[in-house]
Scaffold this motif. Structure first.
Motif, mmCIF file in Angstrom:
data_model
loop_
_atom_site.group_PDB
_atom_site.id
_atom_site.type_symbol
_atom_site.label_atom_id
_atom_site.label_comp_id
_atom_site.label_asym_id
_atom_site.label_seq_id
_atom_site.Cartn_x
_atom_site.Cartn_y
_atom_site.Cartn_z
ATOM 1 N N VAL A 349 0.353 -1.153 0.643
ATOM 2 C CA VAL A 349 -0.336 -0.413 0.246
ATOM 3 C C VAL A 349 1.240 1.225 0.456
ATOM 4 O O VAL A 349 1.797 1.207 0.903
ATOM 5 N N LYS A 350 0.793 2.307 -0.697
ATOM 6 C CA LYS A 350 1.039 3.647 -0.905
ATOM 7 C C LYS A 350 0.452 4.614 -0.535
ATOM 8 O O LYS A 350 -0.332 4.688 -0.599
ATOM 9 N N VAL A 351 1.250 5.547 0.736
ATOM 10 C CA VAL A 351 0.595 7.099 0.876
ATOM 11 C C VAL A 351 1.642 7.985 0.175
ATOM 12 O O VAL A 351 2.627 8.157 0.846
ATOM 13 N N PRO A 352 0.580 8.252 -0.477
ATOM 14 C CA PRO A 352 1.325 9.253 -1.625
ATOM 15 C C PRO A 352 1.914 10.835 -0.736
ATOM 16 O O PRO A 352 0.759 11.162 0.057
ATOM 17 N N GLY A 353 2.944 11.111 -0.583
ATOM 18 C CA GLY A 353 3.401 13.016 0.283
ATOM 19 C C GLY A 353 3.670 11.976 1.619
ATOM 20 O O GLY A 353 4.249 12.707 2.132
ATOM 21 N N LEU A 354 3.878 10.083 1.499
ATOM 22 C CA LEU A 354 4.806 10.258 3.013
ATOM 23 C C LEU A 354 5.801 9.946 3.131
ATOM 24 O O LEU A 354 6.611 9.149 2.216
ATOM 25 N N VAL A 355 6.831 10.569 3.216
ATOM 26 C CA VAL A 355 8.213 10.461 3.091
ATOM 27 C C VAL A 355 8.820 9.940 4.430
ATOM 28 O O VAL A 355 8.550 10.576 5.778
ATOM 29 N N VAL A 356 9.946 8.870 5.226
ATOM 30 C CA VAL A 356 10.291 8.932 6.066
ATOM 31 C C VAL A 356 12.134 8.673 6.130
ATOM 32 O O VAL A 356 12.464 7.986 5.277
ATOM 33 N N PHE A 484 13.400 17.913 1.163
ATOM 34 C CA PHE A 484 12.734 15.888 0.839
ATOM 35 C C PHE A 484 12.408 16.130 -0.695
ATOM 36 O O PHE A 484 12.335 17.294 -1.745
ATOM 37 N N PRO A 485 12.690 14.929 -0.681
ATOM 38 C CA PRO A 485 11.684 14.275 -1.986
ATOM 39 C C PRO A 485 10.853 14.982 -2.669
ATOM 40 O O PRO A 485 9.393 15.383 -1.987
ATOM 41 N N LEU A 486 10.272 15.025 -3.371
ATOM 42 C CA LEU A 486 8.841 15.972 -4.015
ATOM 43 C C LEU A 486 8.103 15.452 -4.155
ATOM 44 O O LEU A 486 7.885 13.729 -4.415
ATOM 45 N N VAL A 487 7.005 16.209 -3.477
ATOM 46 C CA VAL A 487 5.925 15.635 -3.866
ATOM 47 C C VAL A 487 4.797 16.586 -3.945
ATOM 48 O O VAL A 487 4.411 17.316 -3.836
ATOM 49 N N LEU A 533 3.738 18.386 7.688
ATOM 50 C CA LEU A 533 3.864 17.959 9.318
ATOM 51 C C LEU A 533 4.921 17.500 9.299
ATOM 52 O O LEU A 533 4.907 16.430 8.555
ATOM 53 N N ILE A 534 6.165 17.849 10.527
ATOM 54 C CA ILE A 534 7.024 16.929 10.083
ATOM 55 C C ILE A 534 7.123 16.062 11.439
ATOM 56 O O ILE A 534 6.685 17.476 12.457
ATOM 57 N N SER A 535 7.753 14.708 11.832
ATOM 58 C CA SER A 535 7.798 14.803 13.385
ATOM 59 C C SER A 535 9.431 13.187 13.273
ATOM 60 O O SER A 535 9.226 12.851 12.838
ATOM 61 N N ILE A 536 9.300 14.112 14.544
ATOM 62 C CA ILE A 536 10.463 13.166 14.639
ATOM 63 C C ILE A 536 10.830 12.298 15.614
ATOM 64 O O ILE A 536 10.894 12.888 17.182
ATOM 65 N N SER A 537 11.328 10.999 15.633
ATOM 66 C CA SER A 537 10.695 9.592 16.586
ATOM 67 C C SER A 537 12.026 9.864 17.742
ATOM 68 O O SER A 537 13.413 9.502 16.457
ATOM 69 N N LEU A 538 12.222 10.005 18.987
ATOM 70 C CA LEU A 538 13.095 9.296 19.694
ATOM 71 C C LEU A 538 13.131 8.990 21.025
ATOM 72 O O LEU A 538 12.127 8.479 21.448
ATOM 73 N N ASN A 539 13.758 8.062 21.319
ATOM 74 C CA ASN A 539 14.224 7.007 22.172
ATOM 75 C C ASN A 539 13.623 5.969 21.683
ATOM 76 O O ASN A 539 14.153 4.302 22.592
ATOM 77 N N SER A 540 12.066 6.297 20.821
ATOM 78 C CA SER A 540 11.933 5.060 20.552
ATOM 79 C C SER A 540 10.709 4.721 19.389
ATOM 80 O O SER A 540 10.787 5.707 19.191
ATOM 81 N N ARG A 565 15.231 8.586 15.986
ATOM 82 C CA ARG A 565 15.780 9.133 15.245
ATOM 83 C C ARG A 565 15.625 9.363 14.092
ATOM 84 O O ARG A 565 16.281 9.769 12.867
ATOM 85 N N SER A 566 14.730 8.775 13.356
ATOM 86 C CA SER A 566 13.849 9.112 12.404
ATOM 87 C C SER A 566 12.650 10.499 12.337
ATOM 88 O O SER A 566 12.376 10.576 13.040
ATOM 89 N N LEU A 567 12.858 10.470 11.238
ATOM 90 C CA LEU A 567 12.062 12.078 10.197
ATOM 91 C C LEU A 567 10.778 11.870 9.317
ATOM 92 O O LEU A 567 10.879 10.783 8.576
ATOM 93 N N VAL A 568 9.702 11.616 9.810
ATOM 94 C CA VAL A 568 8.258 11.154 9.165
ATOM 95 C C VAL A 568 7.799 12.584 8.607
ATOM 96 O O VAL A 568 7.458 13.744 9.058
ATOM 97 N N LEU A 569 7.634 12.875 6.923
ATOM 98 C CA LEU A 569 6.919 14.309 6.299
ATOM 99 C C LEU A 569 5.673 13.701 6.051
ATOM 100 O O LEU A 569 5.546 12.765 5.207
#
Length: 922
Positions: A349-356, A484-487, A533-540, A565-569
């Motif tokens: 399944v693909k979610v357009p505009g989702l970048v990890v 970021f890659p073009l969305v 919307l950007i979120s960075i995951s820390l510690n887990s 330590r990842s970022l999701v857009l």
């Protein structure tokens, strides 16, 4: 309901449209309301009285509260201990209680029902004889989260032993099977344990019979078994590192049982330490309700030699829940674990505009950021209301702008109630001089004039100096510039040939997720935030679930693993057309491997937008609210550069995590420090080097452990401290015995009592230039701002004569090799483990009545002291002390900013930095 049935069978029911039928039906509704209002509220009293009556033959088990729910069909009872709740549950199950038992002798109040006697029937009420069903909901008093197996449906297990080589095809080779079994052992957290089952419990029950305390009712053996299991859990609890407890299942008439740990590592440790050993269990600790500890003189029971092996869950049937169906439409196979779904099920399944982007930050950056945003300088927001009612369960912080969960919108007006929050930390071109104007809030959109190389240097310097807020400012600015890659269809993004960037990010929300916590399915409010919307995951890491709005579960649902330590857009369709959520659970399954969730912190960056001027024009981003003041502080309306902040006003983190802590632990601190004469050699040498007859100010003297050195040197000591309870111990102890200071006083013939005063180190009750010397040991690391540290130095200079000496020591970031203390960032909470016997807020007699289990006693103390936490494994009360650890050269830099102080000597000693100063004429 019986009267309604009679009405249905009466002649009136033949014509249900008749006026007589409608009138009678209305009267019955009124009757029902009267019964509910007059009769059923009395069930609370009946339940409490019945459970305490002699005929039940139980200890007093009155519930703390009784609440009737679901139209009087359910009754929720709360007890103050697990044992009481368990006893009532088992009693109701075995003996049986019905509404008729409770209400048959109850006189019904006169009801104005207006119904003829033939229709109503007998004037006496008839109650159901069907027994109540009882289910115990929790093991712990009022838990904040449920992370235990449901008692109504315990799992079944199988041992993970390597089977023999199969004689027929279809199972593969022996080595392949062995490899698979070893893989399962490396991921499971369940254990098979032989030698600690019903054999030990039988010994315990035999002992009860011998002591004439055997079962007194049909429920007693089951009740004692549950108490026994609860005690075994406590014995095994030391192998649990999560603090969430150990689960245990004991099959009937078996010598083995099964253990559920919280991680594979905990299970492996239990195997290595318990294999072949014996466990000792005391019956006085087992039977809290049935045995008085004072009367118990028997030996403890020893288990057989223990044998442990790995185990896994065997499911008895196919899980039919549609939520756990495969993405390909096929149901789960028989025996397949009903654990969390694997991310591989939706990999197509693909979610357009989702970048990890994995590893967006380094491991060292992560540790600094986590310690900073969860440390003493963090600004946790007050509890907020959810749109559906109730409070937001997780803790949050807002920077730049506040997102109001009740209205699901950004609070744009900074003067509105609840809209005040700290500004975003900002980056300057020079790391060493980033405080352009302290505490001033800037609102221009292009505040940072640094290029990308300077941003990288700023981040590197912040990591080297372990400055968390500066590092966060650098990460935010780097994220604004990241390509970021073009969305598709980015509304507020800046597109280049390199990709898409979001330069207007102006709002930061920091979310704290404890294991088991999640967030409901939602789309962030389009009118509050623009695209990106950007979120960075820390510690887990965590698995986030995406669902297309209005789509199907099989093709429009995506499970995405967000590694630590990842970022999701989320941009374009992922932002506006797909909902995202985090399911509340303890584990995730990633590519076939079950991984336990840990403590997670997320940094969510968004672009808050203004209300649109017209429907035809897109809304503009709000201006940035940023500051060069680290840590960011909540601004006020003052026009001056200081923002109106007074360094003499004690911050809340010092009042709560310094002053209140030392007031609480004064007795134990005196016992473990002052009486044992634990002194820093450099401070002792400084005092002994002073001329006899010197007047010495001991600022922050605590329990006066340096008084003896001063008296021995022939000095007159004036001691001050902010903690009155701690200062009282400096008078010679409260237990009547002599300590080291009294011995020194007897030898030196000094005054009968030291001169002491309760005072703040920033405002001392001592005349100007009246002391020959001053010491300030282990005080300045409890001051939370630079301004307060400078004011302390100025005050020390004020009270010391020109030519007088000052000795200052404070904790260092750099600790000696082998030291237990390791600090990640300069500002941190340092735990102090307090023994309940030294704490005085709880009546000791009341505490001793809680039984032999120290955990129950310690719980009372933890609730009595604000901010203290209970360490369930060792029964200690943990206080968190605020401390600022000094970097090499930091004390010297502070001294250089205070007029009238000359640096004579500086150095490092036993995890502390020290300076020796001379007061000069101003």
């Amino acid at each position: 309901s019986t009267t309604k049935q009679r009405l249905e069978k009466s002649q009136l029911s033949r014509d249900k449209k008749s006026d007589d039928y409608r009138i009678t039906e209305k009267i019955l509704e009124s009757l029902e309301e009267q019964i509910l209002s007059k009769v059923f509220p009395s069930m609370q009293t009946f339940l409490a009285d019945y459970l305490c009556s002699d005929e039940v033959a139980l200890l007093p088990l009155a519930p703390k509260s009784v609440v009737l729910q679901d139209n009087m069909t359910k009754c929720h009872m709360i007890f103050d201990t697990f044992q009481k709740a368990l006893a009532v549950t088992l009693h109701i199950r075995k003996v049986g209680i019905s509404p008729n038992d409770l209400l048959s002798n109850y006189d019904i109040p006169t009801l104005d029902i207006g119904i003829e006697q033939p229709l109503l029937g007998s004037t006496s009420m008839q109650y159901s004889v069907k027994n109540f069903q009882a289910t115990q909901l929790t093991r712990h008093p009022l838990p904040s989260e449920i992370d235990h197996w449901p008692r109504v449906s315990p799992p079944k297990f199988r041992r993970l032993i390597v089977p023999p080589v199969p004689t027929s095809g279809g199972f593969g080779s022996h080595e392949k099977i062995k490899e698979e079994i070893n893989h399962q052992r490396g991921t499971t957290r369940f254990l098979f344990l032989n030698g600690l089952g019903n054999s030990v419990f039988s010994k315990y029950m035999d002992w009860l019979q011998q002591e004439d305390q055997g079962p007194s009712g049909n429920h007693s053996s089951e009740y004692e078994l549950q108490i026994f299991i609860n005690r075994v859990r406590e014995v095994l609890k030391k192998y649990d590192t999560s603090g969430s407890g150990v689960e245990l299942w004991m099959p009937q008439n078996k010598t083995h049982c099964y253990i559920g740990m919280r991680s594979n590592a905990d299970a492996a440790k239990a195997i290595s330490e318990l294999q072949g050993k014996r466990v000792l269990i005391s019956p006085s600790d087992i039977c809290v309700q049935s045995i008085q500890a004072a009367q118990c003189s028997c030996d403890v029971f020893a288990s057989d030699r223990l044998f442990l092996d790995w185990a896994d869950i065997t499911h008895r049937s196919v899980k039919k829940s549609s939520r756990l169906d495969r993405a390909d439409g096929k149901g789960l196979e028989n025996g397949e674990p009903t654990r969390s779904e694997c991310t591989s099920l939706t990999e197509n399944v693909k979610v357009p505009g989702l970048v990890v982007i994995p590893n967006y930050i380094t491991e060292e950056m992560e540790s600094i950021l986590v310690a900073t945003v969860t440390g003493p300088t963090a600004s946790w927001f007050q509890e907020q209301e959810r749109p559906s009612g109730g409070k937001v369960a997780r803790r949050v912080q807002h920077y730049g702008y506040v997102f109001d969960y009740a209205s699901a919108d950004v609070l744009r007006d900074k003067t509105a109630a609840g809209a005040c929050c700290p500004p975003l930390p900002a980056v300057s071109s020079s790391f060493g001089s980033h405080l352009k104007v302290p505490n001033k809030v800037y609102t221009d959109k292009a505040l940072c004039d640094c290029n990308d190389d300077e941003i990288s240097n700023f981040i590197d310097e912040a990591v080297i100096h372990r400055q968390g807020w500066e590092l966060l400012a650098g990460v935010i600015e780097r994220t604004r510039r990241f390509k970021f890659p073009l969305v598709p269809e980015g509304i507020n993004a800046t597109k280049t040939k390199m990709g898409v960037s979001y330069p207007n990010l102006n709002q930061l929300t920091i979310n704290e997720y404890t294991p088991g916590q999640g967030i409901g399915s939602h789309v962030d409010t389009p009118s509050a935030f623009s695209d990106g919307l950007i979120s960075i995951s820390l510690n887990s890491g965590v698995v986030m679930e995406f669902r297309r709005v209005g789509g199907t579960k099989s093709t429009d649902r995506k499970l995405v693993h967000l590694p630590r330590r990842s970022l999701v857009l989320m941009s374009g369709p992922a932002r506006y057309e797909w909902e995202h959520m985090i399911v509340g659970r303890m584990t995730d399954t990633v590519d076939g491997e079950v991984t336990p969730r840990g403590y997670r912190v997320s940094l969510t960056l968004r672009t808050a937008i203004d209300t649109p001027v017209s429907p035809d024009e897109p809304p503009l981003p709000l201006g940035r609210c940023e500051s060069f003041d680290f840590p960011p502080r909540v601004p006020n309306n003052s026009e001056n550069g200081s923002g109106g902040l007074n360094d003499l006003v004690t911050p809340i983190c010092e009042r709560k995590n310094v002053h209140a802590v030392y007031d609480a632990i004064a007795e134990q601190w005196h016992h473990t420090r002052g009486k044992r004469g634990i002194l820093w050699p450099k401070a002792t040498d400084f005092i002994e080097s002073l001329p006899r007859g010197s007047i010495v100010a001991d600022v922050g003297c605590g329990d006066g452990k340096y008084f003896a050195a001063g008296w021995k040197a022939g000095a007159f000591v004036i001691g001050t401290d902010i903690s009155e309870p701690l200062l009282r111990t400096s008078l010679g102890g409260t237990d009547g015995g002599k300590d080291l200071r009294q011995v020194a006083y007897d030898e030196s013939g000094a005054s009968a009592r030291p001169a002491i005063a309760v005072a703040d180190c920033l405002n001392l009750p001592i005349n100007d230039e009246c002391c020959d010397a001053a010491i300030c040991i282990a005080v300045m690391h409890h001051l939370s701002t630079v301004g307060r540290r400078l004011q302390c130095l100025r005050e020390l200079r004020r009270i010391v004569k020109p030519g007088g000496k000052i000795n200052i020591q404070a904790w260092a970031m750099d600790q000696e090799e082998g030291s237990k203390r390791k600090f990640v960032v300069p500002d941190a909470f340092v735990p102090f483990n307090a023994q309940p016997r030294y704490l005085a807020k709880v009546n000791t007699n009341e505490a001793s009545n809680q039984g032999p289990n120290m955990k129950d006693t310690a719980q009372m103390y933890a609730e009595a002291y604000d901010g203290a936490e209970l360490n369930e494994r060792n029964g200690l009360v943990v206080f968190q002390r605020y401390c600022h650890m000094y970097c090499n050269g930091e004390l010297e830099d502070l001294v250089g900013q205070v007029e009238g102080l000359l640096l004579l000597e500086s150095g490092f000693e036993a995890g502390n930095y020290y300076v020796i100063l001379e007061a000069t004429r101003v």
